[in-house]
Design a protein around this motif. Structure first.
Motif, short mmCIF file in Angstrom:
data_model
loop_
_atom_site.label_atom_id
_atom_site.label_comp_id
_atom_site.label_asym_id
_atom_site.label_seq_id
_atom_site.Cartn_x
_atom_site.Cartn_y
_atom_site.Cartn_z
N GLY A 46 -27.30 -46.33 8.61
CA GLY A 46 -26.39 -45.62 7.72
C GLY A 46 -25.21 -45.06 8.50
N ASP A 47 -24.51 -44.11 7.90
CA ASP A 47 -23.34 -43.51 8.56
C ASP A 47 -23.77 -42.61 9.71
OD1 ASP A 47 -21.75 -44.77 6.75
OD2 ASP A 47 -21.70 -43.06 5.35
N GLY A 48 -22.93 -42.53 10.72
CA GLY A 48 -23.14 -41.58 11.82
C GLY A 48 -24.41 -41.83 12.61
N GLY A 49 -24.80 -43.11 12.72
CA GLY A 49 -25.97 -43.45 13.53
C GLY A 49 -27.30 -43.11 12.87
N LYS A 50 -27.23 -42.56 11.66
CA LYS A 50 -28.48 -42.23 10.95
C LYS A 50 -28.97 -43.46 10.19
CE LYS A 50 -27.95 -37.30 9.99
NZ LYS A 50 -27.56 -36.39 8.92
N SER A 51 -30.28 -43.47 9.85
CA SER A 51 -30.76 -44.57 9.01
C SER A 51 -30.92 -44.05 7.58
CB SER A 51 -32.07 -45.11 9.55
OG SER A 51 -33.09 -44.18 9.35
N ARG A 52 -30.95 -45.01 6.65
CA ARG A 52 -31.19 -44.64 5.25
C ARG A 52 -32.09 -45.71 4.63
NH1 ARG A 52 -27.43 -47.24 1.54
NH2 ARG A 52 -26.36 -48.83 2.75
N ILE A 53 -32.67 -45.35 3.48
CA ILE A 53 -33.60 -46.28 2.83
C ILE A 53 -32.90 -46.97 1.67
CG2 ILE A 53 -35.70 -46.40 1.43
CD1 ILE A 53 -36.81 -44.14 3.13
N VAL A 54 -33.04 -48.30 1.62
CA VAL A 54 -32.54 -49.04 0.45
C VAL A 54 -33.67 -49.92 -0.09
CG1 VAL A 54 -30.13 -49.10 1.27
CG2 VAL A 54 -31.66 -51.01 1.81
N GLY A 55 -33.51 -50.35 -1.31
CA GLY A 55 -34.52 -51.20 -1.93
C GLY A 55 -34.26 -52.68 -1.67
N ASP A 56 -34.93 -53.53 -2.45
CA ASP A 56 -34.72 -54.98 -2.38
C ASP A 56 -33.58 -55.40 -3.32
OD1 ASP A 56 -36.85 -55.06 -0.67
OD2 ASP A 56 -38.26 -55.92 -2.10
N VAL A 57 -33.04 -54.42 -4.05
CA VAL A 57 -31.97 -54.68 -5.01
C VAL A 57 -30.72 -53.93 -4.56
CG1 VAL A 57 -31.28 -54.39 -7.44
CG2 VAL A 57 -33.69 -54.87 -6.88
N ALA A 58 -29.57 -54.59 -4.65
CA ALA A 58 -28.29 -53.91 -4.36
C ALA A 58 -28.00 -52.99 -5.55
CB ALA A 58 -27.19 -54.94 -4.15
N PHE A 59 -28.46 -51.75 -5.44
CA PHE A 59 -28.47 -50.83 -6.58
C PHE A 59 -27.08 -50.67 -7.20
CE2 PHE A 59 -28.17 -46.69 -8.59
CZ PHE A 59 -29.31 -46.64 -9.35
N ASP A 60 -26.05 -50.42 -6.38
CA ASP A 60 -24.71 -50.12 -6.91
C ASP A 60 -24.15 -51.26 -7.74
OD1 ASP A 60 -24.93 -47.74 -5.66
OD2 ASP A 60 -23.60 -48.21 -3.98
N GLU A 61 -24.55 -52.49 -7.41
CA GLU A 61 -24.11 -53.65 -8.20
C GLU A 61 -24.99 -53.81 -9.45
OE1 GLU A 61 -23.00 -56.18 -4.15
OE2 GLU A 61 -24.21 -57.14 -5.68
#
Ligand SMILES: Nc1nc2c(c(=O)[nH]1)N[C@@H](CN(C=O)c1ccc(C(=O)N[C@@H](CCC(=O)O)C(=O)O)cc1)CN2
Length: 294
Positions: free
Chosen positions: A237-252
């Motif tokens: 993610g931003d600033g060297g941090k990690s973030r969790i996302v799913g198997d789906v591109a949620f924003d789309e």
């Protein structure tokens, strides 16, 4: 048009509240307190988080926790000996061995050693077989959670074209069985499936459980479809941090779907709520008490 966001966190909290109510009633009327044994082997950081959440949920539900932490180097024989002890302990209604296990241990051997009546993960071959035969069984928690979330927005899944992406024993296969039991028309796709986007575009209900970050794009989603995202993928993610996302591109996908689960806060919390429900059901069955319909 944007999709309805299916709030798994709130729905899971409601289910856990109902389970706690029924546990109190079971204690009062039958003198039975469900107990859940959670076994963690090694120091997998994610597993430690999940196991802590499970033990907290057990206490909040008014059940008796029994936590077992074994070193990374534990032998298969030592783990099987612990399971044997837990199988024989009448205060233990449910047994859960957190996955994954270290390489010296065969997970199938461990799962098969759990008494099927205490198999609150629903992974034992007896429960897998009973589910596929349409018989009462302890059903895996994440798949149960997926079905509950889908039915929140579309109470009858009968006749829907359902696509399950992923064929794991923990999610893909059991969720396909549950969808069949709901009279959906089920397709199971996997890494060798041809033209997955075209298949996905036909699905009224799409369950993504393949473990590939944002594989399912917005233009794969049929307008108005229900999208249940089981993926939990850690990405940069931003600033060297990690973030969790799913198997789906949620924003789309949120711009096309009729309803969609977020990650985090969708299917994940339902896994633990359904584990509480399975533990209650197991305790009822072991004590000859009719399980509540929740
Ligand atoms: N014996 C089992 N092992 C594993 C199972 C299982 O059902 N039985 N499933 C997964 C892990 N899991 C439960 O054990 C699990 C995964 C995710 C969540 C959850 O609430 N996720 C949150 C996000 C959490 C985070 O920030 O990392 C969410 O989606 O909102 C709960 C349970 C593998 N092993």
């Amino acid at each position: 048009m944007t999709a309805t966001i299916i709030d798994g966190k709130t729905i899971a909290a409601e289910l856990r509240g109902k389970v706690a109510f029924e546990v109190a009633q079971l204690k009062r009327e039958h003198g039975v307190t469900p107990g859940l044994a959670v076994v963690l082997v090694g120091q997998n950081a994610a597993s430690e988080v999940y196991v802590r959440s499970k033990s907290k949920a057990v206490v909040e539900a008014g059940m008796t926790p029994s936590d077992h932490k074994l070193p990374e180097t534990v032998s298969e024989a030592e783990l099987l000996a612990l399971i044997d002890k837990l199988n024989k302990n009448k205060a233990v209604s449910g047994i859960l061995v957190q996955l994954p296990l270290p390489p010296q241990i065969d997970p199938q051997k461990v799962i098969a050693a759990i008494d099927p009546a205490k198999d609150v993960d629903g992974f034992h071959p007896v429960n897998v077989g009973r589910l596929s035969l349409g018989l009462p069984a302890l059903v895996p928690c994440t798949p149960s959670g997926c079905i509950m979330l889908a039915k929140m927005v579309w109470p009858s899944l009968a006749g829907l074209d359902a696509l399950v992406i992923g064929r794991s024993n923990i999610v893909g296969k059991p969720v396909a069985q549950l969808l069949l039991a709901e009279n959906a028309t089920v397709t199971v796709a996997h890494s060798k499936t041809k033209d997955l986007p075209a298949l996905a575009r036909r699905a009224d209900l799409l369950i993504a459980a393949i473990g590939k970050a944002e594989l399912v794009r917005g233009d794969w989603v049929k307008p108005g479809a229900i999208v249940i995202d089981v993926g939990i993928n850690r990405v940069a993610g931003d600033g060297g941090k990690s973030r969790i996302v799913g198997d789906v591109a949620f924003d789309e996908a949120v711009k096309v779907a009729g309803a969609i689960t977020p990650v985090p806060g969708g299917v994940g919390p339902m896994t633990i709520a359904c584990l509480m429900l399975n533990t209650l059901r197991a305790a009822c069955a072991q004590n000859g008490v009719k399980a509540p319909r929740l």
